[in-house]
Scaffold this motif. Structure first.
Motif, mmCIF file in Angstrom:
data_model
loop_
_atom_site.group_PDB
_atom_site.id
_atom_site.type_symbol
_atom_site.label_atom_id
_atom_site.label_comp_id
_atom_site.label_asym_id
_atom_site.label_seq_id
_atom_site.Cartn_x
_atom_site.Cartn_y
_atom_site.Cartn_z
ATOM 1 N N ASP A 296 0.830 -1.193 0.000
ATOM 2 C CA ASP A 296 0.000 0.000 0.000
ATOM 3 C C ASP A 296 0.873 1.254 0.000
ATOM 4 O OD1 ASP A 296 -1.692 2.208 1.620
ATOM 5 O OD2 ASP A 296 -3.037 0.832 0.546
ATOM 6 N N SER A 298 0.570 3.946 1.455
ATOM 7 C CA SER A 298 0.726 4.541 2.785
ATOM 8 C C SER A 298 1.913 3.962 3.550
ATOM 9 C CB SER A 298 -0.558 4.336 3.606
ATOM 10 O OG SER A 298 -0.787 2.938 3.821
ATOM 11 N N GLU A 299 2.415 2.807 3.115
ATOM 12 C CA GLU A 299 3.549 2.186 3.795
ATOM 13 C C GLU A 299 4.884 2.802 3.375
ATOM 14 O OE1 GLU A 299 2.960 0.213 6.140
ATOM 15 O OE2 GLU A 299 0.861 -0.293 5.733
#
Length: 328
Positions: A296, A298-299
């Protein structure tokens, strides 16, 4: 350990259609004295651009270089060409990856070795010839007198590479840069060349930078290793830690894509996609992210920083914390 070479925020950008794009993008690393340091990554990752930047061999009309390259206490970047010529060959030697293209086809091997000695020593003609034959013997050529009087096309690939090594070590440099020195050779000759480089390093007590895409070569010869992708160093560690505890997704992907014994029904893992051209390279976040879409967004860090994950072990971007291989 005492540092021989320290690179600080080195950026090397190439001009493409009127704009400059960094092939080496703000890297930091150091090479210790009496150390073999490897730089590994796919073609287009910035490995050779880093090596050629150290030697200052890029065409200044098409290249912009900034940062610091501190060799033996002196920054090489401000040096003029005449000053740099005193460093090349004498203090820093380089073995190029294609000896057939790197050697002058119109000059005999002996003359090419002696050319370095003319520039960097006060040897007489007889002493230069004696030294060049001695060097050919040192690199394992069995008939050095004949090779001394041969043209490059008259030699095998392995002998040409040995001749290139003889030229590179002729003035006993403190640092030897090996840019893919075994790429065009068969497996048996590769092993012989690696053994030769290792033996020469011990004999001369010099430092070596080994540029390669072959993790097998890295495991065989290096003390520490930097993994490059997209012009950045994404992971740097002692060799044992990198192989036994890889952290960055790119490092893990490279290791898992190495050929090995495959059991029935098991697929060979391949890294999705290719290294993009410089003008299409992702400039924010983790540059490897487009090739691991199952992580993802966001990681990934928007502005990746180095995280220490062990002694002398650093990894770029926090995505290493959540990386898992996609099911085969």
């Amino acid at each position: 350990m005492e540092k021989l070479l320290e690179i600080k925020n080195l950026t090397t950008a190439f001009r493409i259609q009127g704009q400059f794009y960094p092939a080496v993008d703000g890297i930091n690393l150091h090479i210790n004295k009496d150390e073999i340091f490897a730089i590994v990554g796919e073609s287009g990752s910035g490995k050779s651009a880093t090596a050629v930047s150290i030697m200052k061999l890029h065409n200044p009309l098409y290249t912009r270089i900034s940062g610091e390259i501190i060799f033996d206490g002196r920054d090489l970047l401000p040096l003029k060409e005449a000053e740099m010529n005193k460093v090349r060959g004498k203090e820093i030697g380089m073995i190029f990856q294609d000896p057939l293209n790197s050697l002058n086809p119109l000059m005999k091997i002996g003359a090419q070795i002696e050319e370095t000695l003319v520039y960097h020593t006060d040897f007489s003609a007889a002493e230069r010839k004696e030294r060049s034959i001695e060097l050919l013997t040192q690199v394992g050529i069995k008939d050095p007198e004949r090779t001394h009087n041969s043209y490059p096309h008259e030699l095998s690939g392995g002998m040409r590479q040995r001749a290139m090594i003889a030229i590179a070590i002729s003035a006993k440099p403190k640092l030897l840069i090996c840019d893919e020195p075994t790429t065009a050779l068969d497996v048996t000759i590769q092993a012989q060349i690696l053994d030769l480089i290792r033996d020469l390093q011990k004999e001369m007590k010099s430092s070596i930078i080994m540029i390669t895409h072959d993790l097998g070569v890295v495991a065989e010869i290096a003390d520490r290793v930097a993994v490059m992708y997209g012009g950045q160093i994404v992971e740097i560690a002692p060799i044992e830690k990198l192989f036994h505890n890889p952290q960055h997704p790119y490092t893990r992907s490279l290791l898992n894509a190495m050929p090995s014994v495959i059991t029935e029904g098991e697929k060979l893992l391949a890294i999705e996609g290719i290294v993009p051209p410089l003008q299409d390279m992702k400039r924010t976040g983790c540059r490897f992210a487009p090739r691991i879409p199952w992580i993802d967004e966001s990681e990934h860090e928007e502005n990746p920083e180095y995280h220490q994950v062990g002694e002398d072990h650093y990894v770029l971007c926090s995505c290493y914390k959540t990386f898992r291989f996609k099911d085969k």
